[in-house]
Motif scaffolding. Structure first.
Motif, PDB file in Angstrom:
ATOM      1  N   ILE A  39      32.857  31.023  49.466  1.00 49.74           N
ATOM      2  CA  ILE A  39      33.177  31.118  48.040  1.00 49.74           C
ATOM      3  C   ILE A  39      33.159  32.590  47.646  1.00 49.74           C
ATOM      4  O   ILE A  39      32.147  33.271  47.825  1.00 49.74           O
ATOM      5  CB  ILE A  39      32.149  30.339  47.195  1.00 49.74           C
ATOM      6  CG1 ILE A  39      32.261  28.848  47.460  1.00 49.74           C
ATOM      7  CG2 ILE A  39      32.330  30.642  45.707  1.00 49.74           C
ATOM      8  CD1 ILE A  39      33.461  28.172  46.824  1.00 49.74           C
ATOM      9  N   THR A  40      34.291  33.099  47.154  1.00 51.14           N
ATOM     10  CA  THR A  40      34.311  34.472  46.636  1.00 51.14           C
ATOM     11  C   THR A  40      34.842  34.443  45.207  1.00 51.14           C
ATOM     12  O   THR A  40      35.532  33.501  44.805  1.00 51.14           O
ATOM     13  CB  THR A  40      35.223  35.393  47.482  1.00 51.14           C
ATOM     14  OG1 THR A  40      36.592  34.993  47.287  1.00 51.14           O
ATOM     15  CG2 THR A  40      34.866  35.316  48.956  1.00 51.14           C
ATOM     16  N   THR A  41      34.490  35.475  44.448  1.00 49.94           N
ATOM     17  CA  THR A  41      34.903  35.533  43.042  1.00 49.94           C
ATOM     18  C   THR A  41      35.559  36.887  42.768  1.00 49.94           C
ATOM     19  O   THR A  41      34.954  37.745  42.133  1.00 49.94           O
ATOM     20  CB  THR A  41      33.673  35.375  42.128  1.00 49.94           C
ATOM     21  OG1 THR A  41      32.679  36.308  42.574  1.00 49.94           O
ATOM     22  CG2 THR A  41      33.112  33.980  42.209  1.00 49.94           C
ATOM     23  N   LEU A  52      37.029  38.449  40.660  1.00 49.68           N
ATOM     24  CA  LEU A  52      37.394  38.340  39.250  1.00 49.68           C
ATOM     25  C   LEU A  52      38.312  39.460  38.797  1.00 49.68           C
ATOM     26  O   LEU A  52      39.232  39.238  38.036  1.00 49.68           O
ATOM     27  CB  LEU A  52      36.129  38.346  38.394  1.00 49.68           C
ATOM     28  CG  LEU A  52      35.510  36.977  38.173  1.00 49.68           C
ATOM     29  CD1 LEU A  52      34.445  37.076  37.113  1.00 49.68           C
ATOM     30  CD2 LEU A  52      36.583  35.982  37.754  1.00 49.68           C
ATOM     31  N   ASN A  53      38.045  40.676  39.246  1.00 51.64           N
ATOM     32  CA  ASN A  53      38.871  41.783  38.748  1.00 51.64           C
ATOM     33  C   ASN A  53      40.287  41.689  39.301  1.00 51.64           C
ATOM     34  O   ASN A  53      41.166  42.435  38.888  1.00 51.64           O
ATOM     35  CB  ASN A  53      38.223  43.133  39.070  1.00 51.64           C
ATOM     36  CG  ASN A  53      37.618  43.134  40.457  1.00 51.64           C
ATOM     37  OD1 ASN A  53      37.561  42.103  41.119  1.00 51.64           O
ATOM     38  ND2 ASN A  53      37.195  44.285  40.903  1.00 51.64           N
ATOM     39  N   LEU A  61      39.190  30.979  39.175  1.00 52.36           N
ATOM     40  CA  LEU A  61      37.733  30.784  39.167  1.00 52.36           C
ATOM     41  C   LEU A  61      37.133  31.307  40.476  1.00 52.36           C
ATOM     42  O   LEU A  61      36.275  32.191  40.443  1.00 52.36           O
ATOM     43  CB  LEU A  61      37.399  29.299  39.002  1.00 52.36           C
ATOM     44  CG  LEU A  61      35.910  28.972  38.915  1.00 52.36           C
ATOM     45  CD1 LEU A  61      35.323  29.432  37.591  1.00 52.36           C
ATOM     46  CD2 LEU A  61      35.667  27.495  39.132  1.00 52.36           C
TER      47      LEU A  61
END
Lengths: 293, 293
Positions: free
Chosen positions: B241-243, B245-246, B264
């Motif tokens: 799981i990675t995020t 976001l940027n 997400l």
């Protein structure tokens, strides 16, 4: 011109007017200084709030993201060991898992039939295996079996629902919401053998008592909740994810949870009652939720 | 005393000093007024931001919560049918499920060994069975197997990581972050046979093209992600799981996702590489994550 000034009241009594004026100017200056401080504190508080209250996505900075992805103290200090992949899998694999997952329904009417606590413990253990930002494991699972506390929780939530209901009436949603009139009564909160209240830990404490930010604590705890639901299903039990957010603070203090914990979801767990009914819903087709590239 | 005052410079040139003083006082006053406005706008912007960016929990009102819990159009229109509980369960129940869940590790080094798309489809189908606010099913799973698009995704993310890295240097975190120097390179984004990008749908569209609010779309989609992880594990596959976001907006436009979808999480899915290593982590004990009442 000067003579006119010499006759002016201001000139004759300047020893009085000048100090008075100085006083007034000083007053204006200090008054505004106060206002400035007020505004600074206000915006400070807003920023604080973002950082602490579940709004991780909003508050996240590039440093956070990097720490999340790469800079994980817990990882740094650990040795790395070979990993050859999953050793425990499901006979029948994903196809069999889907049959199990698709068999789950949200249940609102529960039997009081008891459930061994060991089963609930294995479900919570499973949830605890979820991934989390920088391996912070930012979750607390409160498992309620006490009839008294279940009743107190029901009282808090039904009171709040009743409040919602009256507030809605003000908004002239009467027509839309009339079917809900009786729905603020939630027997499942006392009928189900267990209530699980899942709290996200918005921050943790280091050995030196300093706050340790919990990155993505809401996403992490929600993912753990998804694993919990799968475990509950594997045990043949039913549940219902609810989000009594407006009850969060009251429930938190009822359970004496610390300030860094915020209620994410509450779920009753048990067997459906004999007369349980569920809405005849269908789920979206794979083609509606999956896009291939 | 007065004569002394009469001889003072202030007295003789008061026509010059008084206006100068007035000017100075006025300057101080206006200067602070400006600062006040600056602070007000600042805190306004912070509040705006909260409202806009998918911070469901922050934005949620009591009406939302009630709609979430009770007022569900989809439920209203459906008949209710008897439900007797889970019919498909796991042999061995929750204890066996825990063994499977506890066997999961986040994997950062993947083999290019292919995985049948049918397995991924069953995993996504499983995720699609998750509960959601008012049964809105507010999720889209983008499954990437195209080598070209995987490379484009890797370029976007590595570029962003490099940017993070240089920005961090400015912040003099050099010592802390030096171990990360090479870590902006993410082979897993091109090695893994599949990337799954999970988008939360922040709102939907009614038949009349009006916006339909998706309550708790982030919690719902994260819970579905937890079910996805369990399905992936049941198939003997690994993920991470990675995020990023940027990178959200860039990845969204790369995949031509509509404006109501926000990234997400992103996860590679596949088998670990032969030389895969994982940090020798331990998980919290049950007593650290579960409290009984």
């Amino acid at each position: 011109m000067v003579s006119a000034v010499e006759q002016s009241v201001l000139f004759q009594y300047w020893q009085i007017f000048l100090p008075l004026f100085l006083l007034f100017a000083a007053f204006l200056y200090l008054k505004d200084k106060k206002e400035i401080e007020a505004f600074t504190n206000a915006s400070k508080k807003v920023r604080e709030h973002n950082k602490l209250d579940g709004a991780d996505l909003v508050a996240v900075t590039e440093e956070d993201i990097d720490q999340e992805d790469e800079f994980s103290p817990s990882l740094e200090t650990k040795d790395h060991v070979p990993f050859s992949g999953a050793s425990v899998t499901l006979p029948g694999g994903a196809k069999e898992f889907y049959k199990m997952a698709n068999d789950r329904r949200s249940v609102r009417k529960y039997s009081t039939k008891p459930v061994p606590i060991e089963v609930i413990e294995d479900c919570v253990r499973s949830a605890g295996t979820g991934p989390s930002g920088a391996h912070t494991e930012p979750w607390t699972f409160c498992v309620i079996s006490s009839a008294e506390i279940k009743q107190e929780i029901r009282d808090i939530i039904e009171q709040e629902e009743l409040l919602n209901y009256t507030q809605r009436m003000h908004k002239q949603w009467t027509t839309d919401l009339s079917p809900l009139k009786t729905n603020h009564v939630k027997e499942y909160l006392t009928d189900a053998p267990y209530l699980i209240l899942i709290f996200k830990q918005t921050y943790g404490l280091r050995e030196d008592r300093k706050r340790k930010q919990h990155y993505y604590n809401e996403i992490s705890t929600s993912i753990a909740t998804g694993i919990l639901l799968s475990a509950i299903q594997s045990a043949g039990l039913s549940s219902l994810i609810t989000t009594p957010l407006n009850c969060g603070p009251a429930l938190r203090s009822l359970l004496n949870r610390p300030a860094n914990e915020k209620l994410l979801v509450l779920l009753p767990v048990g067997y459906p009652s004999d007369d349980c009914k569920v809405p005849d819903l269908s789920r979206k087709d794979l083609s509606e939720i999956m896009v291939k590239y």
